[in-house]
Design a protein around this motif. Structure first.
Motif, PDB file in Angstrom:
ATOM      1  N   TRP A 125      -3.609-115.983-101.205  1.00 37.28           N
ATOM      2  CA  TRP A 125      -3.004-115.074-102.189  1.00 37.28           C
ATOM      3  C   TRP A 125      -3.327-113.593-101.645  1.00 37.28           C
ATOM      4  O   TRP A 125      -4.172-113.254-101.327  1.00 37.28           O
ATOM      5  N   GLU A 130      -3.300-111.949-108.400  1.00 40.16           N
ATOM      6  CA  GLU A 130      -2.298-113.056-108.147  1.00 40.16           C
ATOM      7  C   GLU A 130      -2.921-114.487-108.373  1.00 40.16           C
ATOM      8  O   GLU A 130      -2.602-115.487-108.819  1.00 40.16           O
ATOM      9  N   ASN A 133      -4.035-115.123-111.920  1.00 33.22           N
ATOM     10  CA  ASN A 133      -2.775-115.562-112.796  1.00 33.22           C
ATOM     11  C   ASN A 133      -1.988-116.703-112.354  1.00 33.22           C
ATOM     12  O   ASN A 133      -1.663-117.479-113.253  1.00 33.22           O
ATOM     13  N   GLN A 134      -1.857-116.870-111.032  1.00 35.12           N
ATOM     14  CA  GLN A 134      -1.136-117.959-110.429  1.00 35.12           C
ATOM     15  C   GLN A 134      -1.705-119.247-110.377  1.00 35.12           C
ATOM     16  O   GLN A 134      -1.278-120.525-110.668  1.00 35.12           O
ATOM     17  N   LYS A 135      -2.980-119.056-109.679  1.00 33.89           N
ATOM     18  CA  LYS A 135      -3.844-120.530-109.480  1.00 33.89           C
ATOM     19  C   LYS A 135      -4.671-120.772-110.512  1.00 33.89           C
ATOM     20  O   LYS A 135      -4.585-121.931-110.858  1.00 33.89           O
ATOM     21  N   ALA A 138      -2.211-120.271-114.509  1.00 36.08           N
ATOM     22  CA  ALA A 138      -0.813-120.931-114.769  1.00 36.08           C
ATOM     23  C   ALA A 138      -0.672-122.122-115.557  1.00 36.08           C
ATOM     24  O   ALA A 138       0.110-122.546-116.156  1.00 36.08           O
ATOM     25  N   ASN A 139      -1.802-123.162-115.420  1.00 38.81           N
ATOM     26  CA  ASN A 139      -1.683-124.442-115.751  1.00 38.81           C
ATOM     27  C   ASN A 139      -2.891-124.485-117.363  1.00 38.81           C
ATOM     28  O   ASN A 139      -2.897-125.555-118.089  1.00 38.81           O
TER      29      ASN A 139
END
Length: 539
Positions: A125, A130, A133-135, A138-139
């Motif tokens: 990353w 990021e 927010n993404q790892k 996200a879920n």
């Protein structure tokens, strides 16, 4: 119509004021009504009769970013009543990852995270923003996250394990990386000055970074250079950085981990009080246990690990180097605070190992492991570090309960876990983890408040809600008040208690009935609902 109505509870609002009886009306993610005998209809009504209704607990020092990717229900943490966690501590954050030093970063992270080969390959990353927010986000997440970026991660990314002061171009790159994270809304930066390469960081470098943090009205949290023999020098250094830059400073997990200094808590507190009286914005947090968790490589002298855990494991294969390392492990040093000086190997326990061969040693102290291996404790440590490539989570019994009590009594003390969200099942149910992962906040409210009467319940709630929310500048959290986010923990005052122990850690705490995060019920009747309403917070 209300979405949720909490009836008949005793409200402890987080400010330190005395409790009072009231109902709470919630619409979407906010408290919209607070008063006696609310009669509006509601989609869900919770009868909190005989229960304490408090703001959701804010763990100002949590580490669940390393475990939420494996299990995003956040079981052991949300079941303690935690609705917000500050992450990215002790200089360790997952990102930013700079390709030129990616291998060095993965070696650096091995002291705090045990990564399998798949995770190592995917670890790329470009920013902590990021990654979070993404790892992580996200879920879905069960509680809110307030992220920090790690100084050590930035420094390794730019410089690897170079011990020299950063060249002007390197300093600019570190400042640019930090600035980007702050502009994305991260709350600030953490440092881990006990660990390489933080160990080699000059005051000048920290002053430049902290001046930038102060300009963005962020926070600087520090795992100080020394928490043992030279802890008072480290407190002074931390305060001086805050004084010179104006940064908001949090001394994280304050402790006296050098046995000859046990009983000197009031001296440490006096330094903090004097600094605050002089206008320095300094605070501290602590956890309610007399053992800390770290890597087993802490017992290795700095010269042998100055290029990271994996390089250290390779060095230790050389017999001559091994002998020199053992010689250094047996004595005190002027330049290195050996955690084993004056300590015993029975006070160091292996908590988490990654190889199947060595997992039988999880929960065993080093003396027990050495006996099984039929070698000295020093050789046992080295053998483990080689076979585990340096990545061994361990528990060190090193603090006085009296000092913990004295720190906790201080009106500015914030109470934290330094723990991760785990669960008694799946991959996170492995290992002899620190019981703080499961028990921190119920332990504070059950043992230190109800049983020992160290502080009042109202004051304890303030230390885990309003004070951390104020320190972190969290918007409309940490208090039960109309217009504030509906982060709420409901518990039984006479029942709340930790169950997790060092010998049997994987046990949920008791006494937490309901936990609401942003108005949604995550714990209901003591059971996880599966809801994931947490948010990634920003300044």
């Amino acid at each position: 119509m209300l979405d949720v109505l909490i009836k008949n509870g005793e409200i402890i609002d987080g400010t330190g004021k005395k409790r009072y009886k009231a109902d709470i009306g919630i619409v979407q993610d906010k408290i919209v009504k607070l008063g006696f005998n609310i009669t509006q209809k509601a989609g869900i009504t919770i009868n909190a009769s005989g229960r304490i209704v408090a703001p959701g607990f804010i763990d100002i020092h949590g580490n669940s970013e390393w475990t939420l990717p494996e299990n995003n229900k956040g079981e052991s943490k949300i079941r303690q009543g935690v609705t917000t966690e500050v992450q990215g501590h002790c200089g360790f954050s997952a990102a930013p990852v700079l390709e030129k030093n990616r291998d060095n970063l993965l070696s650096y992270l091995s002291n705090t995270a045990i990564l399998d080969e798949k995770a190592r390959q995917e670890w790329n990353w470009p920013s902590q923003h990021e990654f979070i927010n993404q790892k992580i986000g996200a879920n879905g997440i069960p509680f809110n996250i307030a992220p920090l970026v790690g100084h050590g991660t930035i420094k390794v990314g730019v410089m690897g394990y170079d011990k020299h002061p950063p060249a002007p171009s390197q300093m600019k790159q570190m400042l640019d990386l930090l600035k980007y994270e702050l502009e994305q809304g991260l709350f600030g930066m953490s440092s881990g000055l006990q660990y390489e390469p933080g160990f080699y960081t000059s005051e000048k470098e920290l002053l430049e970074l902290c001046s930038l943090i102060a300009a963005y009205d962020g926070i600087y949290t520090t795992h100080m250079r020394n928490e043992g023999r030279d802890v008072f020098k480290s407190i002074a250094e931390s305060i001086e950085i805050a004084r010179k830059t104006g940064v908001s400073l949090l001394i994280t997990h304050l402790k006296l981990a050098h046995r000859p200094d046990w009983g000197r808590a009031q001296e440490a507190l006096a330094m903090i009080d004097e600094a605050r009286a002089a206008g320095v914005n300094v605070d501290f947090d602590l956890y309610p246990y007399s053992a800390y968790g770290s890597g087993l490589m802490d017992v290795i002298p700095p010269w042998a690990k100055e290029k990271g855990a994996i390089h250290m494991a390779q060095l230790l294969r050389d017999q001559a180097i091994r002998e020199k390392v053992i010689e250094d492990m047996k004595r005190e040093h002027a330049e290195w605070d050996n955690p084993m000086a004056g300590n015993s190997w029975e006070h160091v326990k292996a908590a988490l190992l990654k190889t199947e061969k060595n997992r039988k040693y999880e929960g065993k102290n080093i003396n027990e492991i050495a006996s099984d291996m039929e070698v000295s404790p020093y050789e046992a440590v080295i053998r483990l570090l080689i076979e585990e490539q340096g990545g061994i989570k361990s528990i060190y019994f090193a603090m006085s309960k009296d000092d913990i009590r004295d720190f906790m009594k201080h009106p500015r003390a914030m109470l934290s876990s330094d723990g991760r969200a785990v669960a008694p099942y799946g991959i996170l149910g492995r290992g002899a983890v620190h019981p703080r992962y499961y028990g921190t906040f119920p332990r504070i409210l059950g043992r230190y408040v109800r049983e020992k009467k160290i502080i009042s319940l109202e004051e304890a709630i303030k230390r885990i809600t309003f004070l951390p929310a104020t320190k972190m500048k969290m918007n409309k959290r940490g208090i039960i008040q109309e217009g504030y986010y509906a982060d709420i923990t409901i518990f039984a005052e006479d029942e709340i208690i930790d169950v997790s122990t060092f010998d049997d850690p994987h046990q949920y705490s008791k006494g937490i009935d309901h936990v609401l995060v942003n108005g949604e019920i995550v714990i209901r009747g003591g059971k996880h609902t599966g809801q994931l309403p947490g948010k990634i917070l920003s300044r």
